[in-house]
Write an enzyme that holds these catalytic residues in place. Structure first.
Site, PDB file in Angstrom:
ATOM      1  N   GLU B  61       0.817  -1.212   0.000  1.00  0.00           N
ATOM      2  CA  GLU B  61       0.000   0.000   0.000  1.00  0.00           C
ATOM      3  C   GLU B  61       0.853   1.264   0.000  1.00  0.00           C
ATOM      4  O   GLU B  61       0.503   2.253  -0.650  1.00  0.00           O
ATOM      5  CB  GLU B  61      -0.956  -0.001   1.188  1.00  0.00           C
ATOM      6  CG  GLU B  61      -2.093  -1.018   1.069  1.00  0.00           C
ATOM      7  CD  GLU B  61      -1.657  -2.458   1.286  1.00  0.00           C
ATOM      8  OE1 GLU B  61      -0.537  -2.669   1.813  1.00  0.00           O
ATOM      9  OE2 GLU B  61      -2.418  -3.375   0.930  1.00  0.00           O
ATOM     10  N   HIS B 130     -11.515  -5.814   7.922  1.00  0.00           N
ATOM     11  CA  HIS B 130     -12.279  -5.659   6.687  1.00  0.00           C
ATOM     12  C   HIS B 130     -13.543  -4.822   6.890  1.00  0.00           C
ATOM     13  O   HIS B 130     -14.403  -4.807   6.022  1.00  0.00           O
ATOM     14  CB  HIS B 130     -12.690  -7.025   6.118  1.00  0.00           C
ATOM     15  CG  HIS B 130     -11.555  -7.837   5.579  1.00  0.00           C
ATOM     16  ND1 HIS B 130     -10.609  -8.424   6.384  1.00  0.00           N
ATOM     17  CD2 HIS B 130     -11.217  -8.172   4.310  1.00  0.00           C
ATOM     18  CE1 HIS B 130      -9.744  -9.096   5.624  1.00  0.00           C
ATOM     19  NE2 HIS B 130     -10.084  -8.953   4.369  1.00  0.00           N
TER      20      HIS B 130
HETATM   21  C1  TPP Z   1      -1.856  -4.941   4.100  1.00  0.00           C
HETATM   22  C2  TPP Z   1      -2.801  -5.810   3.357  1.00  0.00           C
HETATM   23  N1  TPP Z   1      -3.107  -5.510   2.074  1.00  0.00           N
HETATM   24  C3  TPP Z   1      -3.996  -6.254   1.382  1.00  0.00           C
HETATM   25  C4  TPP Z   1      -4.582  -7.327   1.959  1.00  0.00           C
HETATM   26  C5  TPP Z   1      -5.598  -8.153   1.170  1.00  0.00           C
HETATM   27  N2  TPP Z   1      -5.083  -9.480   0.910  1.00  0.00           N
HETATM   28  C6  TPP Z   1      -5.371 -10.521   1.718  1.00  0.00           C
HETATM   29  S1  TPP Z   1      -4.560 -11.885   1.291  1.00  0.00           S
HETATM   30  C7  TPP Z   1      -3.812 -11.141  -0.008  1.00  0.00           C
HETATM   31  C8  TPP Z   1      -2.840 -11.916  -0.847  1.00  0.00           C
HETATM   32  C9  TPP Z   1      -1.698 -12.453  -0.033  1.00  0.00           C
HETATM   33  O1  TPP Z   1      -0.840 -13.176  -0.825  1.00  0.00           O
HETATM   34  P1  TPP Z   1       0.421 -13.927  -0.244  1.00  0.00           P
HETATM   35  O2  TPP Z   1       1.199 -13.015   0.647  1.00  0.00           O
HETATM   36  O3  TPP Z   1       1.150 -14.518  -1.378  1.00  0.00           O
HETATM   37  O4  TPP Z   1      -0.190 -15.064   0.701  1.00  0.00           O
HETATM   38  P2  TPP Z   1      -1.196 -16.241   0.303  1.00  0.00           P
HETATM   39  O5  TPP Z   1      -2.592 -15.700   0.488  1.00  0.00           O
HETATM   40  O6  TPP Z   1      -0.928 -16.634  -1.092  1.00  0.00           O
HETATM   41  O7  TPP Z   1      -0.938 -17.326   1.284  1.00  0.00           O
HETATM   42  C10 TPP Z   1      -4.229  -9.816  -0.110  1.00  0.00           C
HETATM   43  C11 TPP Z   1      -3.836  -8.875  -1.162  1.00  0.00           C
HETATM   44  C12 TPP Z   1      -4.248  -7.619   3.308  1.00  0.00           C
HETATM   45  N3  TPP Z   1      -4.802  -8.646   3.962  1.00  0.00           N
HETATM   46  N4  TPP Z   1      -3.361  -6.855   3.968  1.00  0.00           N
END
Ligand code: TPP
Lengths: 378, 331
Positions: B61, B130
């Site tokens: 972000e 959320h």
């Molecule tokens: C600071 C933040 N930005 C956006 C999100 C929304 N979000 C939740 S999970 C996710 C993807 C995460 O991907 P990764 O780090 O590869 O972990 P995975 O879910 O694949 O285990 C996003 C963008 C969040 N939870 N926190």
């Protein structure tokens, strides 16, 4: 699969060209100079229990998805495809090492003895923290991407200051690599030689975004820029992940500072139960990874060793049945918290302003209750 | 010439028309391209305008906002999406310490025509982080415009105005209203700085914004049964605040109730009530009342109905300010 020809810090990374693995896809064992010394204790009994663990967490995960579909849970983040990465790590560490994870590490929670009600309550929305962190040596799962990496490093620095030899482990995904927090955590870890293990499950996607939006070179190269050695390991090979985790833990416990593991794996399901992965990935890619299912690979290996795989499957089914039945019962019995409980624990001591709000809330809810007059109570 | 559509579709149309209208407009955020955003607000826009104008960003972000600042330096008008309210904090520093101050710091030399879109508020049974209402942090920061939208027409017109505005504008989209439908006329323009009187009434002024505007209108309908005539104002712009519209209304009704989801402590209701006390104290016939989230972190999903202000809590506050029987009278 990502490849890299010229690595600036080749000596700090093992497995850069091909992720370290000891089980081939057909289940045969292959030698690996880095991991073999950590595999001396592997016998059929250990293999069997790793297999059973993976089978049961797959069943738990599938049951949680089913419970969400039935409306019993609000949401669930499936881990299917990542069983070997999580069980490999979970089974390598003593229970005293403290885990800081995201929402997807439920197989680790299972390794730590987290019960079904504790695991599901957050996803049902009855609590913000399903289990007591100190009871399981596992922090409450993190939703803010990357935030837990700092906590792991700080915990490790405190451990170090106290002269103890337990570790902190930060688990995160490939997406988390892009956050400032994760990169800052690596700076702290390296600068203070903190006893922390960074464990990144590269499952190839951050919701819809493929890993190359986050990193254009293998993830395992990132920590080397901070001076943190790393292992790039086949995350679908439970033996390799377990060996790499043991190796990293030895290194860290020997006082040699932090280490990083990139477990190269794949999320077979959606990001969460409200995601539609057909929008961003091809069936062909899925097929490719389905063939690399971590469970199938270990099963073939056991078969080659002459293990009674049929019996093993039966046992896995039985244990899965028990675990999923326990989940169904736990969900059905999960209590909804009393509305007034939301005013508790905002601060460690009560203060008048909040007590007043709680009183007003109580008065308001009482005012809505159907009038209990003397006449109607007869 | 208007069409019926959801608020989500109206926002999508506003983004599409803005991308169409100027080559300088670009969208950037997590999952906004191929996926079309987790709420599908940017659905189809990458296909239409290409990956260099609808940018799937890394999961960062601070990076999303910081890169937008750099784009603005170069004359572009970035529209950055923060996926959920609770994820804006990693970008907080860029917003309050950079975006909001650049025009002032450079004596007006650098324009920051950024639009920061954030789905906000609760009511969808989501997990932690959320369902937050972070507006007060941003409304507190000079140099930043903070606006909310409440219905499809308002969403369309406000989003277009935000993107055309030369100031940084944070647009807070009430996620639980994304699927509510209404008429949208794309030729209607919005004035970012003014509140809207949505319903005229004689007995009390009810001020709301974002997700609670619909609730406030419903409360006004319910109040009719008790013979109470409520004036309903959608604040829309939280910073700067249109205190004149609110004061003019209170001068007529003599009573004020402010409702929002965020905790009441140091909040928009604090500001609105203070402004009324300063501007037209003599016209107040009773103490102003507010209906807000409690001063607690957003609770687990099963309790959110107790946390969120609903029609009954609003009417209870109306009763208090009008001196009628209410839940606190015994206390
Ligand atoms: C600071 C933040 N930005 C956006 C999100 C929304 N979000 C939740 S999970 C996710 C993807 C995460 O991907 P990764 O780090 O590869 O972990 P995975 O879910 O694949 O285990 C996003 C963008 C969040 N939870 N926190």
């Amino acid at each position: 699969m990502l490849t890299t020809t010229s690595a600036p810090d080749h000596d700090l990374v093992a497995g850069l060209d091909t992720p370290l693995h000891v089980l081939r896809e057909d289940g045969t064992r292959r030698p690996d100079a880095t991991l073999d010394p950590l595999l001396a204790d592997v016998d059929r009994e250990l293999l069997t229990s790793l297999y059973l663990d993976m089978a049961v967490v797959r069943a738990i995960d599938e049951e949680a998805v089913a419970l969400q579909r039935q409306g019993e849970l609000g949401l669930w983040p499936p881990l299917r495809g990542q069983e070997a990465a999580q069980i490999g790590l979970g089974r390598a560490l003593p229970e005293t090492d403290f885990l800081f994870t995201s929402y997807r590490e439920n197989a680790l929670a299972w390794c730590r003895g987290v019960g079904p009600a504790e695991m599901l309550s957050v996803w049902r929305g009855t609590t913000l923290s399903g289990w007591g962190p100190f009871a399981h040596h596992m922090a409450t799962p993190q939703v803010i991407i990357g935030a837990q990496t700092h906590h792991a490093v700080g915990y490790a620095m405190a451990t170090q200051a106290q002269g103890k030899d337990d570790l902190a482990v930060a688990c995160f995904g490939d997406g988390a690599l892009s956050q400032g927090d994760t990169n800052e955590a690596m700076v702290f870890a390296a600068s203070f030689q903190a006893p922390v293990l960074f464990f990144c499950q590269n499952n190839h996607y951050a919701i819809s975004e493929p890993v190359d939006v986050q990193a254009t070179v293998p993830i395992a190269l990132r920590p080397t820029g901070f001076g943190i050695p790393s292992l790039r390991v086949d995350g679908n090979d439970v033996l390799a992940v377990r060996a790499a985790s043991l190796l990293a833990a030895q290194h860290i416990r020997a006082g040699k500072g932090p280490m990083f593991i990139e477990a190269v794996t794949y999320r077979l399901g959606p990001h969460t139960t409200s995601d539609d992965p057909t929008r961003y990935r091809e069936e062909k890619e899925l097929e490719h990874w389905r063939r690399r299912c971590p469970l199938g690979r270990l099963e073939r290996h056991l078969e080659q060793l002459g293990a009674p795989v049929g019996e093993l499957r039966t046992e896995a089914e039985q244990r899965s049945q028990e675990a999923t039945t326990a989940m169904q019962e736990a969900v059905a019995a999960l209590p909804s918290p009393a509305p007034e409980s939301m005013f508790e624990n905002v601060l460690s001591t009560e203060h008048p302003g909040l007590l007043r709000q709680r009183e007003q809330f109580r008065a308001f809810t009482d005012s809505l209750a159907p009038e209990q007059t003397e006449g109607s109570s007869a | 010439m208007s069409t019926t559509m959801t608020m989500a579709a109206a926002l999508n149309a506003a983004l599409r028309d803005s991308l169409e209208a100027s080559e300088d407009v670009v969208l950037i955020g997590e999952d906004i391209g191929t996926l079309g955003g987790v709420f599908r607000i940017t659905d189809g826009l990458k296909e239409r305008f290409g990956a260099s104008r609808v940018i799937d960003s890394p999961l960062a972000e601070s990076g999303i906002i910081g890169a937008s600042v750099g784009m603005a330096y170069r004359g572009m008008r970035p529209v950055s999406e923060i996926q959920f309210d609770g994820f804006v904090y990693p970008g907080f520093d860029q917003i309050v310490a950079q975006v909001a101050r650049l025009h002032y710091r450079t004596s007006g030399a650098v324009r920051m025509p950024l639009t920061i879109r954030i789905p906000f508020g609760g009511g969808i049974g989501a997990v932690e982080h959320h369902s937050e209402s972070p507006e007060a942090y941003f409304a507190h920061t000079p140099g930043l415009r903070v606006v909310t939208v409440a219905d499809p027409q308002d969403a369309y017109s406000t989003m277009r105005a935000a993107i055309e505005c030369d100031d940084p504008v944070m647009v807070l989209e009430p996620k639980r209203r994304y699927w509510s439908k209404g008429e949208v006329d794309t030729s209607v323009t919005a004035d970012l700085s003014s509140a809207r009187v949505l319903r005229e009434g004689r007995d009390a002024t009810l001020v709301a914004y974002g997700p609670l505007v619909v609730t406030a209108l419903e409360a006004a309908v319910a109040a009719e049964d008790d013979g109470i005539d409520l004036e309903v104002i959608d604040l829309r712009s939280l910073s700067p605040l249109d205190r004149d519209t609110v004061a003019a209304s209170v001068r007529r009704t003599g009573h004020l109730v402010v409702a929002h989801e965020a905790p009441g402590n140091v909040s928009l209701s604090s500001e609105v009530i203070t402004s009324v006390v300063e501007d037209c104290f003599a016209h107040l016939e009773a103490a102003p009342e507010r209906v807000t989230g409690f001063d607690i972190p957003y609770p687990p999903g099963v309790l959110e109905d107790h946390y969120l202000p609903g029609i009954d809590r609003i009417l209870d506050a109306v009763d208090r300010t009008l001196g009628r029987r209410n839940s606190r009278e015994a206390a």
